[in-house]
Design a protein around this motif. Sequence first.
Motif, PDB file in Angstrom:
ATOM      1  N   LEU A  30      64.423 -14.828-141.195  1.00 17.01           N
ATOM      2  CA  LEU A  30      65.631 -15.628-141.395  1.00 17.01           C
ATOM      3  C   LEU A  30      65.493 -16.474-142.651  1.00 17.01           C
ATOM      4  CD1 LEU A  30      68.409 -16.756-140.481  1.00 17.01           C
ATOM      5  CD2 LEU A  30      67.118 -18.567-139.345  1.00 17.01           C
ATOM      6  N   VAL A  31      64.350 -17.085-142.832  1.00 13.37           N
ATOM      7  CA  VAL A  31      64.112 -17.913-144.017  1.00 13.37           C
ATOM      8  C   VAL A  31      64.268 -17.055-145.276  1.00 13.37           C
ATOM      9  CG1 VAL A  31      62.431 -19.344-145.252  1.00 13.37           C
ATOM     10  CG2 VAL A  31      62.592 -19.485-142.758  1.00 13.37           C
ATOM     11  N   GLN A  32      63.682 -15.876-145.267  1.00 12.07           N
ATOM     12  CA  GLN A  32      63.787 -14.978-146.417  1.00 12.07           C
ATOM     13  C   GLN A  32      65.238 -14.576-146.670  1.00 12.07           C
ATOM     14  OE1 GLN A  32      60.983 -12.127-144.800  1.00 12.07           O
ATOM     15  NE2 GLN A  32      59.465 -12.671-146.359  1.00 12.07           N
ATOM     16  N   GLN A  33      65.980 -14.286-145.614  1.00 14.27           N
ATOM     17  CA  GLN A  33      67.386 -13.894-145.752  1.00 14.27           C
ATOM     18  C   GLN A  33      68.221 -15.027-146.336  1.00 14.27           C
ATOM     19  OE1 GLN A  33      68.474 -12.754-141.797  1.00 14.27           O
ATOM     20  NE2 GLN A  33      67.582 -10.709-141.964  1.00 14.27           N
ATOM     21  N   LEU A  34      67.960 -16.243-145.889  1.00 16.49           N
ATOM     22  CA  LEU A  34      68.737 -17.387-146.383  1.00 16.49           C
ATOM     23  C   LEU A  34      68.478 -17.638-147.861  1.00 16.49           C
ATOM     24  CD1 LEU A  34      68.437 -19.879-143.395  1.00 16.49           C
ATOM     25  CD2 LEU A  34      70.405 -18.469-144.036  1.00 16.49           C
ATOM     26  N   THR A  64      71.885 -14.688-154.260  1.00 22.31           N
ATOM     27  CA  THR A  64      72.837 -13.629-154.592  1.00 22.31           C
ATOM     28  C   THR A  64      74.290 -14.033-154.420  1.00 22.31           C
ATOM     29  OG1 THR A  64      72.692 -12.688-152.359  1.00 22.31           O
ATOM     30  CG2 THR A  64      71.213 -11.777-154.045  1.00 22.31           C
ATOM     31  N   GLU A  65      74.590 -14.805-153.362  1.00 22.16           N
ATOM     32  CA  GLU A  65      75.981 -15.141-153.074  1.00 22.16           C
ATOM     33  C   GLU A  65      76.343 -16.576-153.433  1.00 22.16           C
ATOM     34  OE1 GLU A  65      76.994 -14.084-149.069  1.00 22.16           O
ATOM     35  OE2 GLU A  65      75.897 -12.197-149.202  1.00 22.16           O
ATOM     36  N   GLY A  66      75.336 -17.430-153.592  1.00 24.24           N
ATOM     37  CA  GLY A  66      75.586 -18.816-153.954  1.00 24.24           C
ATOM     38  C   GLY A  66      76.073 -19.684-152.807  1.00 24.24           C
ATOM     39  N   ASN A  67      75.963 -19.180-151.581  1.00 23.59           N
ATOM     40  CA  ASN A  67      76.360 -19.983-150.429  1.00 23.59           C
ATOM     41  C   ASN A  67      75.450 -19.662-149.246  1.00 23.59           C
ATOM     42  OD1 ASN A  67      77.465 -17.927-148.522  1.00 23.59           O
ATOM     43  ND2 ASN A  67      78.959 -17.623-150.160  1.00 23.59           N
ATOM     44  N   ASP A  99      74.356 -26.795-142.192  1.00 22.87           N
ATOM     45  CA  ASP A  99      73.463 -27.923-142.468  1.00 22.87           C
ATOM     46  C   ASP A  99      71.996 -27.513-142.293  1.00 22.87           C
ATOM     47  OD1 ASP A  99      72.914 -30.739-143.008  1.00 22.87           O
ATOM     48  OD2 ASP A  99      72.353 -30.851-140.885  1.00 22.87           O
ATOM     49  N   LEU A 100      71.702 -26.831-141.202  1.00 24.87           N
ATOM     50  CA  LEU A 100      70.328 -26.364-140.971  1.00 24.87           C
ATOM     51  C   LEU A 100      69.924 -25.355-142.035  1.00 24.87           C
ATOM     52  CD1 LEU A 100      67.723 -26.239-139.321  1.00 24.87           C
ATOM     53  CD2 LEU A 100      68.813 -24.477-137.917  1.00 24.87           C
ATOM     54  N   ARG A 101      70.820 -24.470-142.381  1.00 32.14           N
ATOM     55  CA  ARG A 101      70.535 -23.465-143.409  1.00 32.14           C
ATOM     56  C   ARG A 101      70.184 -24.132-144.742  1.00 32.14           C
ATOM     57  NH1 ARG A 101      73.400 -18.255-142.756  1.00 32.14           N
ATOM     58  NH2 ARG A 101      73.661 -17.962-140.536  1.00 32.14           N
TER      59      ARG A 101
END
Length: 64
Positions: free
Chosen positions: A36-40, A46-49, A7-9
């Motif tokens: 973290l923001v950049q990774q999300l 790329t992964e759609g999730n 949810d936070l992500r």
Amino acid sequence: MKAYSVDLRKKIVAAISEQKLSFRKTAAIFSVSKSLVQQLVKQQKTEGNLEPKREWETEIQSCE
């Protein structure tokens, strides 16, 4: 370290895509790191999730 909730992500990625906030501003609002923001955002594209990765999955990817 415990993973952040999905949810936070989703809220973090939505702030970037819908509200057009910068990575730095979004990180400050949610009290997380800019990386973290950049990774999300990258994971969503790329992964759609936004599911947290297990530790062993991260280790395997870094070895490849």
